[in-house]
Design a protein around this motif. Structure first.
Motif, PDB file in Angstrom:
ATOM      1  N   GLY A 173       0.803  -1.212   0.000  1.00  0.00           N
ATOM      2  CA  GLY A 173       0.000   0.000   0.000  1.00  0.00           C
ATOM      3  C   GLY A 173       0.834   1.259   0.000  1.00  0.00           C
ATOM      4  O   GLY A 173       1.829   1.353  -0.710  1.00  0.00           O
ATOM      5  N   SER A 174       0.427   2.232   0.823  1.00  0.00           N
ATOM      6  CA  SER A 174       1.108   3.517   0.822  1.00  0.00           C
ATOM      7  C   SER A 174       1.481   3.960   2.230  1.00  0.00           C
ATOM      8  O   SER A 174       0.924   3.481   3.216  1.00  0.00           O
ATOM      9  N   VAL A 175       2.437   4.875   2.278  1.00  0.00           N
ATOM     10  CA  VAL A 175       2.897   5.469   3.528  1.00  0.00           C
ATOM     11  C   VAL A 175       2.770   6.985   3.407  1.00  0.00           C
ATOM     12  O   VAL A 175       3.232   7.574   2.429  1.00  0.00           O
ATOM     13  N   ASN A 176       2.123   7.586   4.372  1.00  0.00           N
ATOM     14  CA  ASN A 176       1.934   9.030   4.408  1.00  0.00           C
ATOM     15  C   ASN A 176       3.170   9.668   5.039  1.00  0.00           C
ATOM     16  O   ASN A 176       3.394   9.546   6.244  1.00  0.00           O
ATOM     17  N   MET A 177       3.986  10.335   4.235  1.00  0.00           N
ATOM     18  CA  MET A 177       5.232  10.911   4.742  1.00  0.00           C
ATOM     19  C   MET A 177       4.988  11.971   5.806  1.00  0.00           C
ATOM     20  O   MET A 177       5.734  12.060   6.785  1.00  0.00           O
ATOM     21  N   GLU A 178       3.948  12.777   5.636  1.00  0.00           N
ATOM     22  CA  GLU A 178       3.668  13.808   6.633  1.00  0.00           C
ATOM     23  C   GLU A 178       3.454  13.179   8.008  1.00  0.00           C
ATOM     24  O   GLU A 178       3.970  13.676   9.017  1.00  0.00           O
ATOM     25  N   LYS A 179       2.683  12.099   8.049  1.00  0.00           N
ATOM     26  CA  LYS A 179       2.410  11.438   9.323  1.00  0.00           C
ATOM     27  C   LYS A 179       3.673  10.816   9.913  1.00  0.00           C
ATOM     28  O   LYS A 179       3.929  10.893  11.121  1.00  0.00           O
ATOM     29  N   VAL A 180       4.477  10.192   9.059  1.00  0.00           N
ATOM     30  CA  VAL A 180       5.692   9.535   9.528  1.00  0.00           C
ATOM     31  C   VAL A 180       6.673  10.553  10.109  1.00  0.00           C
ATOM     32  O   VAL A 180       7.246  10.349  11.191  1.00  0.00           O
ATOM     33  N   VAL A 181       6.877  11.648   9.417  1.00  0.00           N
ATOM     34  CA  VAL A 181       7.826  12.657   9.890  1.00  0.00           C
ATOM     35  C   VAL A 181       7.320  13.311  11.185  1.00  0.00           C
ATOM     36  O   VAL A 181       8.101  13.560  12.118  1.00  0.00           O
ATOM     37  N   LYS A 182       6.048  13.583  11.246  1.00  0.00           N
ATOM     38  CA  LYS A 182       5.484  14.152  12.480  1.00  0.00           C
ATOM     39  C   LYS A 182       5.721  13.208  13.656  1.00  0.00           C
ATOM     40  O   LYS A 182       6.118  13.637  14.749  1.00  0.00           O
ATOM     41  N   ALA A 183       5.496  11.912  13.428  1.00  0.00           N
ATOM     42  CA  ALA A 183       5.727  10.934  14.490  1.00  0.00           C
ATOM     43  C   ALA A 183       7.201  10.865  14.872  1.00  0.00           C
ATOM     44  O   ALA A 183       7.550  10.762  16.053  1.00  0.00           O
ATOM     45  N   ALA A 184       8.087  10.920  13.868  1.00  0.00           N
ATOM     46  CA  ALA A 184       9.525  10.841  14.143  1.00  0.00           C
ATOM     47  C   ALA A 184      10.004  12.041  14.945  1.00  0.00           C
ATOM     48  O   ALA A 184      10.995  11.948  15.683  1.00  0.00           O
ATOM     49  N   MET A 185       9.314  13.176  14.829  1.00  0.00           N
ATOM     50  CA  MET A 185       9.691  14.364  15.596  1.00  0.00           C
ATOM     51  C   MET A 185       9.086  14.375  16.999  1.00  0.00           C
ATOM     52  O   MET A 185       9.649  14.968  17.909  1.00  0.00           O
ATOM     53  N   ASN A 187       5.427   8.264  27.015  1.00  0.00           N
ATOM     54  CA  ASN A 187       4.707   7.008  26.849  1.00  0.00           C
ATOM     55  C   ASN A 187       4.846   6.522  25.406  1.00  0.00           C
ATOM     56  O   ASN A 187       5.557   7.118  24.613  1.00  0.00           O
ATOM     57  N   GLN A 188       4.168   5.422  25.084  1.00  0.00           N
ATOM     58  CA  GLN A 188       4.267   4.824  23.754  1.00  0.00           C
ATOM     59  C   GLN A 188       3.048   5.143  22.888  1.00  0.00           C
ATOM     60  O   GLN A 188       2.738   4.403  21.950  1.00  0.00           O
ATOM     61  N   SER A 189       2.366   6.215  23.189  1.00  0.00           N
ATOM     62  CA  SER A 189       1.159   6.543  22.437  1.00  0.00           C
ATOM     63  C   SER A 189       1.471   6.817  20.971  1.00  0.00           C
ATOM     64  O   SER A 189       2.581   7.198  20.610  1.00  0.00           O
ATOM     65  N   ILE A 190       0.481   6.614  20.128  1.00  0.00           N
ATOM     66  CA  ILE A 190       0.625   6.758  18.684  1.00  0.00           C
ATOM     67  C   ILE A 190       0.145   8.138  18.245  1.00  0.00           C
ATOM     68  O   ILE A 190      -0.914   8.602  18.689  1.00  0.00           O
ATOM     69  N   VAL A 191       0.911   8.797  17.394  1.00  0.00           N
ATOM     70  CA  VAL A 191       0.465  10.065  16.828  1.00  0.00           C
ATOM     71  C   VAL A 191      -0.818   9.807  16.040  1.00  0.00           C
ATOM     72  O   VAL A 191      -0.875   8.880  15.228  1.00  0.00           O
ATOM     73  N   PRO A 192      -1.861  10.586  16.282  1.00  0.00           N
ATOM     74  CA  PRO A 192      -3.137  10.343  15.596  1.00  0.00           C
ATOM     75  C   PRO A 192      -2.972  10.210  14.086  1.00  0.00           C
ATOM     76  O   PRO A 192      -2.415  11.085  13.423  1.00  0.00           O
ATOM     77  N   GLY A 193      -3.450   9.091  13.560  1.00  0.00           N
ATOM     78  CA  GLY A 193      -3.416   8.848  12.125  1.00  0.00           C
ATOM     79  C   GLY A 193      -2.103   8.335  11.578  1.00  0.00           C
ATOM     80  O   GLY A 193      -1.998   8.020  10.388  1.00  0.00           O
ATOM     81  N   ALA A 194      -1.067   8.230  12.437  1.00  0.00           N
ATOM     82  CA  ALA A 194       0.270   7.870  11.951  1.00  0.00           C
ATOM     83  C   ALA A 194       0.600   6.389  12.098  1.00  0.00           C
ATOM     84  O   ALA A 194       1.543   5.904  11.475  1.00  0.00           O
ATOM     85  N   GLY A 195      -0.146   5.678  12.912  1.00  0.00           N
ATOM     86  CA  GLY A 195       0.233   4.319  13.258  1.00  0.00           C
ATOM     87  C   GLY A 195       0.439   3.384  12.076  1.00  0.00           C
ATOM     88  O   GLY A 195       1.432   2.647  12.015  1.00  0.00           O
ATOM     89  N   THR A 196      -0.471   3.407  11.117  1.00  0.00           N
ATOM     90  CA  THR A 196      -0.388   2.483   9.980  1.00  0.00           C
ATOM     91  C   THR A 196       0.856   2.760   9.149  1.00  0.00           C
ATOM     92  O   THR A 196       1.600   1.840   8.778  1.00  0.00           O
ATOM     93  N   SER A 197       1.107   4.036   8.842  1.00  0.00           N
ATOM     94  CA  SER A 197       2.270   4.392   8.023  1.00  0.00           C
ATOM     95  C   SER A 197       3.575   4.095   8.746  1.00  0.00           C
ATOM     96  O   SER A 197       4.521   3.558   8.158  1.00  0.00           O
TER      97      SER A 197
END
Length: 280
Positions: free
Chosen positions: A37-49, A56-66
């Motif tokens: 499938g696809s990976v949303n770069m905006e979500k991934v970079v936001k999570a990496a920052m 904690n280990q919480s997931i950035v909203p909408g970023a988990g799948t990517s």
């Protein structure tokens, strides 16, 4: 004092980006290339920052799948243990991604573990996922003052001027190297300091935040510096690790300083430049 307006003379000093990977796989193929499938770069970079600085280990909203797809790709290369394939782009994932960047020949700030367009596209080519919502920081631009910003940061700065009605004066740009007074935050891209002389500093900070900066009014009481506004462009893939840490602090409601004090700036929705543009 080095004054520039939104229409300051600009000189392009570098081109940006790395050529994308080759065309996608045969749609009739089987295996990862057909199903990733696809990976949303905006979500991934936001999570990496943000993720490495959370308590904690919480997931950035909408970023988990990517993020999970990126982690699976790193794990398949033997760079990340399976237990860390969890959708949280924490320090272990950052370290694994940095190893991947180094394997591609990147070094220095280009191998900080923050995904860039070139490395993420290459990883997607190997793992069979497409990269969507790509972040483009653009080439480096020299202002009439001599300061350097990348095109994305310049566009954000000019938009903040426009919506605030404030003519802002840059006192320090990006890519300045090791400046002892900046603690490494200006070593890479996305960083900008602005004079507060003669302006409504809180209004300026609010506008900068609205367009996607993590921005604060730095006062003389906070450190050994002249009062100024310090801002880091959220999700700029050229930022230094020190700047990334400040963005993480901003998401956590802190002031981005070693004191870790609460953020005392104007409250706005925390957005990236790309989100701001889509909402206009």
């Amino acid at each position: 004092m080095r004054k520039i307006a939104a229409t300051a003379l600009l000189t392009a000093v570098a081109a940006a980006g790395i050529a994308p990977a080759s065309a996608g796989a045969d749609p009739n193929a089987t295996g990862p290339a057909a199903t990733a499938g696809s990976v949303n770069m905006e979500k991934v970079v936001k999570a990496a920052m943000w993720d490495p600085y959370k308590p904690n280990q919480s997931i950035v909203p909408g970023a988990g799948t990517s993020v999970t797809k990126v982690e699976k790709a790193l794990a398949s290369k033997g760079l990340l243990a399976g237990k860390y394939v969890d959708g949280h782009f924490g320090t272990s994932t950052v370290d694994a991604y940095a190893k991947y960047q180094r394997s591609l020949g990147y070094s220095g700030l280009a191998a900080s573990g923050l995904p860039g367009k070139g490395s993420l596209t290459k990883l997607g080519g190997d793992a069979g996922f497409d990269v969507t919502r790509k972040i483009e920081v653009g080439g480096k631009v020299r202002l009439g003052s001599g300061d350097v910003l990348n095109r994305r940061t310049l566009n954000m700065y000019e938009e903040a001027e426009k919506i605030s009605g404030i003519d802002m004066t840059v006192t320090q740009g990006s890519y300045t190297g090791s400046n002892p007074g900046s603690a490494g935050t200006h070593d890479g891209g996305g960083a900008i300091d602005i004079s507060v002389r003669g302006i409504n500093a809180r209004k300026a900070v609010k506008a900068l935040r609205q367009v996607g900066f993590a921005a604060w009014h730095r006062t003389a009481e906070q450190g050994d510096w002249a009062p100024h506004i310090h801002a880091i462009a959220i999700s700029d893939t050229d930022v230094s690790p020190a700047a990334q840490k400040q963005v993480g602090a901003y998401f956590l409601g802190k002031n981005g300083l070693a004191s870790g004090a609460p953020d005392d700036g104007p409250k706005v929705e925390k957005v990236t430049w790309e989100q701001y543009k889509r909402g206009k």
